[in-house]
Design a protein around this motif. Structure first.
Motif, short mmCIF file in Angstrom:
data_model
loop_
_atom_site.label_atom_id
_atom_site.label_comp_id
_atom_site.label_asym_id
_atom_site.label_seq_id
_atom_site.Cartn_x
_atom_site.Cartn_y
_atom_site.Cartn_z
N THR A 143 -6.62 -17.64 67.55
CA THR A 143 -8.05 -17.63 67.27
C THR A 143 -8.35 -16.44 66.37
OG1 THR A 143 -8.59 -18.63 69.41
CG2 THR A 143 -10.37 -17.51 68.24
N PHE A 144 -9.08 -16.71 65.29
CA PHE A 144 -9.37 -15.65 64.32
C PHE A 144 -10.84 -15.71 63.94
CE2 PHE A 144 -9.94 -14.35 59.89
CZ PHE A 144 -9.44 -13.06 59.93
N THR A 145 -11.49 -14.55 63.89
CA THR A 145 -12.89 -14.46 63.50
C THR A 145 -13.08 -13.30 62.53
OG1 THR A 145 -13.63 -15.31 65.64
CG2 THR A 145 -15.27 -14.19 64.30
N ALA A 146 -13.85 -13.52 61.48
CA ALA A 146 -14.21 -12.46 60.54
C ALA A 146 -15.70 -12.58 60.25
CB ALA A 146 -13.41 -12.59 59.25
N ASP A 147 -16.40 -11.45 60.26
CA ASP A 147 -17.82 -11.48 59.96
C ASP A 147 -18.22 -10.23 59.19
OD1 ASP A 147 -19.16 -9.37 61.91
OD2 ASP A 147 -17.70 -10.46 63.11
N VAL A 182 -34.18 -6.60 55.46
CA VAL A 182 -33.61 -7.84 54.95
C VAL A 182 -32.10 -7.73 55.08
CG1 VAL A 182 -33.28 -9.33 52.95
CG2 VAL A 182 -35.48 -8.23 53.32
N ALA A 183 -31.45 -8.76 55.63
CA ALA A 183 -30.01 -8.71 55.86
C ALA A 183 -29.35 -10.00 55.42
CB ALA A 183 -29.71 -8.46 57.34
N LEU A 184 -28.15 -9.88 54.84
CA LEU A 184 -27.29 -11.00 54.52
C LEU A 184 -26.10 -10.98 55.47
CD1 LEU A 184 -27.20 -10.63 50.63
CD2 LEU A 184 -28.73 -12.08 51.98
N GLU A 185 -25.68 -12.14 55.95
CA GLU A 185 -24.58 -12.18 56.90
C GLU A 185 -23.72 -13.41 56.66
OE1 GLU A 185 -26.35 -12.36 60.76
OE2 GLU A 185 -27.52 -14.14 60.32
N ALA A 186 -22.43 -13.28 57.04
CA ALA A 186 -21.49 -14.39 56.88
C ALA A 186 -20.43 -14.28 57.97
CB ALA A 186 -20.84 -14.37 55.51
N GLN A 187 -19.92 -15.45 58.39
CA GLN A 187 -18.89 -15.47 59.42
C GLN A 187 -17.93 -16.63 59.19
OE1 GLN A 187 -19.67 -14.92 63.80
NE2 GLN A 187 -18.97 -17.04 63.89
N TYR A 188 -16.64 -16.37 59.40
CA TYR A 188 -15.62 -17.40 59.35
C TYR A 188 -14.87 -17.38 60.68
CZ TYR A 188 -11.18 -19.71 58.56
OH TYR A 188 -10.08 -20.53 58.68
#
Length: 203
Positions: free
Chosen positions: A64-68, A50-56
């Motif tokens: 360009t900016f990405t965070a996960d 089971v996994a929880l994930e999030a990304q902005y």
């Protein structure tokens, strides 16, 4: 080898706000695996993830900016391996956390930093290799690993992004359960630090 089906599920929430977006979700899988891939019959071990994930993500004309981030919990029931003497415990758990941030300037030069941390139950029969002096040896039977990843990217073609040059460095603060002498033969976690370059091309 998998016994029968391996049901996988994934639920995501996504919201876009102009040049920004946010996503979060949960996913998982349940699978039964034969302990000997050459003998696909008899009792099986069960894996449940089971996994929880999030990304902005922010995509602008210049920046360009990405965070996960991902957190995963895996339960391994050794219903076949434990009675056969192939596991020290009837059940083991693994917990993994990963986080990454990446920045691109004008979609050509990028910098990234990542963190990873895996922790789990000690199991000498599954993870321990006390007599192995190699890099994969483990004196404790622990699957714990922790460290950082730094990456530099360059996209040399101005009008297309199908070619990327990269340089990546991975630094371990813990490997197979320890910071120092993790294999019992004097090898430290930092001895596995790695620097490599790569070329990524899509056509």
């Amino acid at each position: 080898m998998v016994d029968g089906y391996a049901p996988y599920w994934h639920l995501m929430f996504n919201r876009e706000m102009g040049n920004q977006s946010f996503a979060a979700g949960i996913k998982g899988i349940i699978v039964n695996i034969f302990p000997d891939e050459d003998e696909p019959s008899g009792p099986t071990d069960r894996f449940r993830d089971v996994a929880l994930e999030a990304q902005y993500q922010y995509i602008g004309a210049v920046h360009t900016f990405t965070a996960d981030a991902t957190w995963m919990r895996e339960t391994r029931d050794w219903d076949a391996s434990f009675p056969m003497g192939m596991a020290s415990n009837a059940s083991d758990k693994l917990r993994t956390f990963k986080a990454n941030v990446h920045y691109y300037w004008q979609r050509r030069v990028g910098l990234g930093v990542g963190y990873f941390d895996t922790q789990g139950d000690r199991d000498m029969l599954k993870y321990g290799m006390a007599d192995d002096p190699s890099a994969m040896g483990s004196a404790s039977g622990s699957p714990d690993n922790r460290g950082w990843i730094a990456e530099l990217n360059y996209l040399p073609l101005k009008d297309t992004q199908n070619l990327k040059l990269g340089l990546r460095y991975t630094s371990y603060s813990r490997f197979n359960g320890a910071r120092s002498n993790y294999n019992g033969f004097g090898r430290d976690a930092s001895d596995n630090n790695l620097l490599f370059g790569y070329v990524w091309f899509i056509f």
